[in-house]
Design an enzyme around this catalytic site. Structure first.
Site, PDB file in Angstrom:
ATOM      1  N   ILE A  57      46.455 -31.031  -2.424  1.00 54.28           N
ATOM      2  CA  ILE A  57      46.420 -30.521  -1.149  1.00 54.28           C
ATOM      3  C   ILE A  57      46.979 -31.314  -0.166  1.00 54.28           C
ATOM      4  O   ILE A  57      47.777 -31.104   0.911  1.00 54.28           O
ATOM      5  CB  ILE A  57      44.996 -30.045  -0.716  1.00 54.28           C
ATOM      6  CG1 ILE A  57      44.764 -28.855  -1.779  1.00 54.28           C
ATOM      7  CG2 ILE A  57      44.950 -29.345   0.673  1.00 54.28           C
ATOM      8  CD1 ILE A  57      43.149 -28.381  -1.527  1.00 54.28           C
TER       9      ILE A  57
ATOM     10  N   ASP B 132      43.447 -43.176   0.724  1.00 50.68           N
ATOM     11  CA  ASP B 132      43.114 -42.441  -0.644  1.00 50.68           C
ATOM     12  C   ASP B 132      42.584 -43.831  -1.539  1.00 50.68           C
ATOM     13  O   ASP B 132      43.659 -44.563  -1.705  1.00 50.68           O
ATOM     14  CB  ASP B 132      44.142 -41.789  -1.328  1.00 50.68           C
ATOM     15  CG  ASP B 132      43.761 -41.210  -2.660  1.00 50.68           C
ATOM     16  OD1 ASP B 132      43.163 -41.750  -3.507  1.00 50.68           O
ATOM     17  OD2 ASP B 132      43.910 -39.724  -2.585  1.00 50.68           O
TER      18      ASP B 132
ATOM     19  N   CYS C  23      39.721 -34.915   0.714  1.00 55.32           N
ATOM     20  CA  CYS C  23      38.996 -35.691  -0.403  1.00 55.32           C
ATOM     21  C   CYS C  23      37.947 -34.996  -0.952  1.00 55.32           C
ATOM     22  O   CYS C  23      37.479 -33.752  -0.043  1.00 55.32           O
ATOM     23  CB  CYS C  23      38.416 -36.921   0.143  1.00 55.32           C
ATOM     24  SG  CYS C  23      37.335 -36.777   1.819  1.00 55.32           S
ATOM     25  N   PRO C  24      37.603 -34.854  -1.985  1.00 54.13           N
ATOM     26  CA  PRO C  24      36.383 -34.138  -2.629  1.00 54.13           C
ATOM     27  C   PRO C  24      34.948 -34.827  -1.936  1.00 54.13           C
ATOM     28  O   PRO C  24      34.842 -35.757  -1.318  1.00 54.13           O
ATOM     29  CB  PRO C  24      36.463 -34.448  -3.932  1.00 54.13           C
ATOM     30  CG  PRO C  24      37.103 -35.639  -4.208  1.00 54.13           C
ATOM     31  CD  PRO C  24      37.872 -35.948  -3.080  1.00 54.13           C
TER      32      PRO C  24
ATOM     33  N   THR D 213      39.219 -28.616   5.878  1.00 58.28           N
ATOM     34  CA  THR D 213      39.318 -27.589   5.193  1.00 58.28           C
ATOM     35  C   THR D 213      38.753 -27.897   3.512  1.00 58.28           C
ATOM     36  O   THR D 213      39.139 -27.131   2.522  1.00 58.28           O
ATOM     37  CB  THR D 213      40.652 -27.198   4.798  1.00 58.28           C
ATOM     38  OG1 THR D 213      41.508 -28.124   4.194  1.00 58.28           O
ATOM     39  CG2 THR D 213      41.484 -26.511   6.314  1.00 58.28           C
ATOM     40  N   SER D 214      38.231 -29.080   3.593  1.00 58.95           N
ATOM     41  CA  SER D 214      37.542 -29.656   2.199  1.00 58.95           C
ATOM     42  C   SER D 214      36.184 -28.958   1.814  1.00 58.95           C
ATOM     43  O   SER D 214      36.295 -28.144   0.865  1.00 58.95           O
ATOM     44  CB  SER D 214      37.765 -30.883   2.151  1.00 58.95           C
ATOM     45  OG  SER D 214      37.849 -31.627   0.813  1.00 58.95           O
ATOM     46  N   ARG D 215      35.254 -29.749   2.371  1.00 53.25           N
ATOM     47  CA  ARG D 215      33.885 -29.503   2.041  1.00 53.25           C
ATOM     48  C   ARG D 215      33.092 -29.773   3.392  1.00 53.25           C
ATOM     49  O   ARG D 215      33.166 -30.614   3.930  1.00 53.25           O
ATOM     50  CB  ARG D 215      33.455 -30.306   0.765  1.00 53.25           C
ATOM     51  CG  ARG D 215      33.664 -29.546  -0.496  1.00 53.25           C
ATOM     52  CD  ARG D 215      33.250 -28.081  -0.750  1.00 53.25           C
ATOM     53  NE  ARG D 215      33.698 -27.580  -2.069  1.00 53.25           N
ATOM     54  CZ  ARG D 215      34.761 -26.658  -2.411  1.00 53.25           C
ATOM     55  NH1 ARG D 215      35.534 -26.466  -1.228  1.00 53.25           N
ATOM     56  NH2 ARG D 215      35.141 -26.440  -3.427  1.00 53.25           N
TER      57      ARG D 215
ATOM     58  N   ASP E 143      37.246 -24.962   8.223  1.00 51.93           N
ATOM     59  CA  ASP E 143      37.530 -23.886   7.372  1.00 51.93           C
ATOM     60  C   ASP E 143      36.065 -24.076   6.431  1.00 51.93           C
ATOM     61  O   ASP E 143      35.914 -22.859   5.680  1.00 51.93           O
ATOM     62  CB  ASP E 143      38.474 -23.824   6.427  1.00 51.93           C
ATOM     63  CG  ASP E 143      38.674 -22.429   5.575  1.00 51.93           C
ATOM     64  OD1 ASP E 143      38.425 -21.397   6.045  1.00 51.93           O
ATOM     65  OD2 ASP E 143      38.903 -22.737   4.138  1.00 51.93           O
TER      66      ASP E 143
ATOM     67  N   GLU F 237      27.461 -23.584   4.909  1.00 48.20           N
ATOM     68  CA  GLU F 237      28.054 -22.089   4.857  1.00 48.20           C
ATOM     69  C   GLU F 237      27.423 -21.387   3.753  1.00 48.20           C
ATOM     70  O   GLU F 237      27.722 -20.176   3.887  1.00 48.20           O
ATOM     71  CB  GLU F 237      29.760 -22.399   4.711  1.00 48.20           C
ATOM     72  CG  GLU F 237      29.679 -22.962   3.188  1.00 48.20           C
ATOM     73  CD  GLU F 237      31.259 -23.369   2.763  1.00 48.20           C
ATOM     74  OE1 GLU F 237      31.938 -23.943   3.591  1.00 48.20           O
ATOM     75  OE2 GLU F 237      31.754 -22.696   1.770  1.00 48.20           O
TER      76      GLU F 237
ATOM     77  N   HIS G  71      35.937 -20.243   5.111  1.00 49.57           N
ATOM     78  CA  HIS G  71      36.284 -20.586   3.966  1.00 49.57           C
ATOM     79  C   HIS G  71      37.339 -19.743   3.287  1.00 49.57           C
ATOM     80  O   HIS G  71      37.273 -19.258   1.999  1.00 49.57           O
ATOM     81  CB  HIS G  71      35.066 -20.659   2.953  1.00 49.57           C
ATOM     82  CG  HIS G  71      35.494 -21.784   1.734  1.00 49.57           C
ATOM     83  ND1 HIS G  71      34.525 -22.638   1.374  1.00 49.57           N
ATOM     84  CD2 HIS G  71      36.294 -22.103   1.004  1.00 49.57           C
ATOM     85  CE1 HIS G  71      34.889 -23.570   0.448  1.00 49.57           C
ATOM     86  NE2 HIS G  71      36.049 -23.200   0.068  1.00 49.57           N
TER      87      HIS G  71
HETATM   88  P1  NAD Z   1      42.630 -33.375  -5.864  1.00 49.95           P
HETATM   89  O1  NAD Z   1      41.644 -33.991  -6.791  1.00 49.95           O
HETATM   90  O2  NAD Z   1      44.000 -33.294  -6.098  1.00 49.95           O
HETATM   91  O3  NAD Z   1      42.881 -34.399  -4.635  1.00 49.95           O
HETATM   92  C1  NAD Z   1      41.591 -35.447  -4.043  1.00 49.95           C
HETATM   93  C2  NAD Z   1      41.911 -36.875  -3.594  1.00 49.95           C
HETATM   94  O4  NAD Z   1      40.797 -37.212  -2.855  1.00 49.95           O
HETATM   95  C3  NAD Z   1      42.560 -37.540  -5.093  1.00 49.95           C
HETATM   96  O5  NAD Z   1      43.874 -38.159  -4.604  1.00 49.95           O
HETATM   97  C4  NAD Z   1      41.196 -38.896  -4.773  1.00 49.95           C
HETATM   98  O6  NAD Z   1      41.650 -39.836  -5.126  1.00 49.95           O
HETATM   99  C5  NAD Z   1      40.812 -38.650  -3.337  1.00 49.95           C
HETATM  100  N1  NAD Z   1      39.778 -39.365  -3.178  1.00 49.95           N
HETATM  101  C6  NAD Z   1      38.645 -39.468  -4.124  1.00 49.95           C
HETATM  102  N2  NAD Z   1      37.768 -40.141  -3.065  1.00 49.95           N
HETATM  103  C7  NAD Z   1      37.983 -40.491  -2.082  1.00 49.95           C
HETATM  104  C8  NAD Z   1      37.599 -41.000  -0.779  1.00 49.95           C
HETATM  105  N3  NAD Z   1      36.245 -41.642  -1.009  1.00 49.95           N
HETATM  106  N4  NAD Z   1      38.334 -41.057   0.358  1.00 49.95           N
HETATM  107  C9  NAD Z   1      39.458 -40.312   0.260  1.00 49.95           C
HETATM  108  N5  NAD Z   1      40.025 -39.764  -0.835  1.00 49.95           N
HETATM  109  C10 NAD Z   1      39.279 -39.861  -1.937  1.00 49.95           C
HETATM  110  O7  NAD Z   1      41.922 -32.171  -4.795  1.00 49.95           O
HETATM  111  P2  NAD Z   1      42.675 -31.249  -4.075  1.00 49.95           P
HETATM  112  O8  NAD Z   1      43.116 -30.182  -4.964  1.00 49.95           O
HETATM  113  O9  NAD Z   1      43.923 -31.823  -3.140  1.00 49.95           O
HETATM  114  O10 NAD Z   1      41.501 -30.661  -3.163  1.00 49.95           O
HETATM  115  C11 NAD Z   1      40.934 -31.553  -2.244  1.00 49.95           C
HETATM  116  C12 NAD Z   1      39.704 -30.639  -1.713  1.00 49.95           C
HETATM  117  O11 NAD Z   1      40.010 -29.620  -1.070  1.00 49.95           O
HETATM  118  C13 NAD Z   1      38.660 -30.245  -2.975  1.00 49.95           C
HETATM  119  O12 NAD Z   1      37.644 -31.122  -3.321  1.00 49.95           O
HETATM  120  C14 NAD Z   1      37.852 -28.917  -2.477  1.00 49.95           C
HETATM  121  O13 NAD Z   1      36.937 -29.614  -1.947  1.00 49.95           O
HETATM  122  C15 NAD Z   1      38.800 -28.735  -1.272  1.00 49.95           C
HETATM  123  N6  NAD Z   1      39.039 -27.137  -1.264  1.00 49.95           N
HETATM  124  C16 NAD Z   1      38.961 -26.321  -0.488  1.00 49.95           C
HETATM  125  C17 NAD Z   1      39.548 -25.097  -0.411  1.00 49.95           C
HETATM  126  C18 NAD Z   1      39.414 -24.121   0.371  1.00 49.95           C
HETATM  127  O14 NAD Z   1      39.455 -22.925   0.414  1.00 49.95           O
HETATM  128  N7  NAD Z   1      38.857 -24.510   1.888  1.00 49.95           N
HETATM  129  C19 NAD Z   1      40.287 -24.653  -1.432  1.00 49.95           C
HETATM  130  C20 NAD Z   1      40.767 -25.715  -2.650  1.00 49.95           C
HETATM  131  C21 NAD Z   1      40.197 -26.929  -2.519  1.00 49.95           C
END
Ligand code: NAD
Length: 334
Positions: free
Chosen positions: A158, A177, A208-209, A235-237, A261, A266, A298
């Site tokens: 993302i 990252d 990030c996760p 938009t992550s968590r 988001d 939530e 979300h």
């Molecule tokens: P991904 O696994 O492809 O990428 C996550 C990236 O975060 C990786 O490159 C990893 O190296 C990096 N990372 C790990 N620890 C970190 C830290 N401490 N600081 C910074 N970066 C770090 O995941 P993705 O598919 O890009 O998804 C990212 C997040 O988006 C998911 O974890 C999920 O929580 C969230 N998400 C939200 C929605 C939504 O509808 N709002 C939908 C899908 C995913």
């Protein structure tokens, strides 16, 4: 051999539509449950082989034990995140967990970009004004994105998509990252330390996760290092942000714009219609009073393309489990 019985939790009509469509070529025995999977609803899994869960279903020790004693043998998450799953408890109860690591990274990145544009140009305020027959412009002034510094925290699928989008606007794009991939480096983004993200950015977007190391990564300390008036997008968590700290920063103007988001609490709110009820979450209620805060519930993933992909990969994971080819499924590792 009889078809695998699959219990789908937190099921909405759109889930049922997309899963039923994708199941036409698979013929699994699907049962859709509207409630979330929790300690209270885990009893419903009696006799099912697989549970299919979403972001706010709770799979803790007690639920994992109930699933095992009810005969469940596999957990198929129909989402990317798995912070709501106690992986050790699942391993102890011999419950492999699969997820959908990628469905439409573009859907989430485009939603983050939509929040940025909405906030920057006050589209949400303009929308209400026009409906009130008010065509004045005061309070609606934005800023050009061209030339601004945008940081992406987490350069995965993302994050990389958003990097490409923001480069298209002519922004200087930075990324933090800790494990940058080759694909991330190929985007040409400037890889920087977290401190530089905080100090240099006009806009920061979290991708990030949610991990122990990223819990409340936005807190009073990181906020104090940011530019006054910074725009934050999550938009992550929800757990990535200490919400009371950001409310303080919104009050002082340190945070100039906030697009969310996701929200830490939530699970009590999102995906349901409470429009006839009183909002009991005072922190969330305070957030909704700021004119420079835009919140969606979300929905960043919520595109037709993403739901189709989620259904396909969820069933692929289940089929690998059924065929004894777990190594081919997108398993979540403990
Ligand atoms: P991904 O696994 O492809 O990428 C996550 C990236 O975060 C990786 O490159 C990893 O190296 C990096 N990372 C790990 N620890 C970190 C830290 N401490 N600081 C910074 N970066 C770090 O995941 P993705 O598919 O890009 O998804 C990212 C997040 O988006 C998911 O974890 C999920 O929580 C969230 N998400 C939200 C929605 C939504 O509808 N709002 C939908 C899908 C995913």
């Amino acid at each position: 051999m009889s078809a695998l019985r699959i219990a789908v939790f937190s099921s909405k009509p759109y889930d049922e539509d997309h899963l039923t469509e994708a199941n036409k070529t698979r013929q699994y025995d699907l049962t859709f449950f509207e409630p979330q999977l929790t300690t209270q609803t885990a009893a419903l899994t009696q006799g099912f082989d697989v549970v299919c869960c979403f972001v706010n279903d709770v799979i803790d020790t007690q639920v994992a034990e109930t699933l095992k004693s009810n005969g469940v043998k596999f957990i198929a998450m129909r989402c990317a995140g798995f912070n709501n799953v106690d992986l050790e408890a699942c391993a102890k109860n011999e419950l492999p967990v699969a997820r959908v690591p990628e469905y439409s990274p573009n859907a989430v990145a485009e939603h983050a970009a939509a929040l940025i544009l909405d906030l920057n140009r006050n589209i949400h305020r303009a929308f209400s004004r026009i409906r009130e027959n008010d065509y004045s412009l005061s309070g609606l002034m934005g800023f050009d994105l061209f030339g601004k510094t945008v940081s992406v925290v987490g350069g995965g699928r993302i994050g990389q998509s958003l990097i490409r989008i923001m480069k298209g606007f002519g922004c200087r794009v930075l990324c933090y990252d800790p494990m940058p991939s080759e694909e991330l480096k190929e985007t040409g983004v400037e890889l920087v330390a977290l401190e530089q993200v905080w100090s240099d950015s006009d806009i920061i977007s979290l991708h990030c996760p949610l991990l122990r190391s990223t819990y409340h990564i936005i807190n009073s300390n990181s906020l104090s290092q940011m530019k006054k008036g910074v725009m934050l997008i999550n938009t992550s968590r929800g757990g990535l942000i200490d919400t009371p700290a950001i409310i303080t920063a919104l009050k002082t103007g340190k945070v100039g714009y906030l697009g969310l988001d996701v929200y830490e609490e939530e699970a009590e709110l999102f995906f349901e219609d409470y429009s006839d009820e009183v909002l009991l979450d005072d922190v969330f209620a305070r957030l909704t009073t700021f004119k420079n805060v835009v919140i969606t519930g979300h929905q960043a993933f919520f595109t037709h393309e993403a739901l189709q992909a989620i259904a396909q990969v969820t069933f692929d994971n289940i089929q690998f489990f059924e065929n004894g080819e777990l190594e081919k499924a997108c398993l979540v590792k403990t």
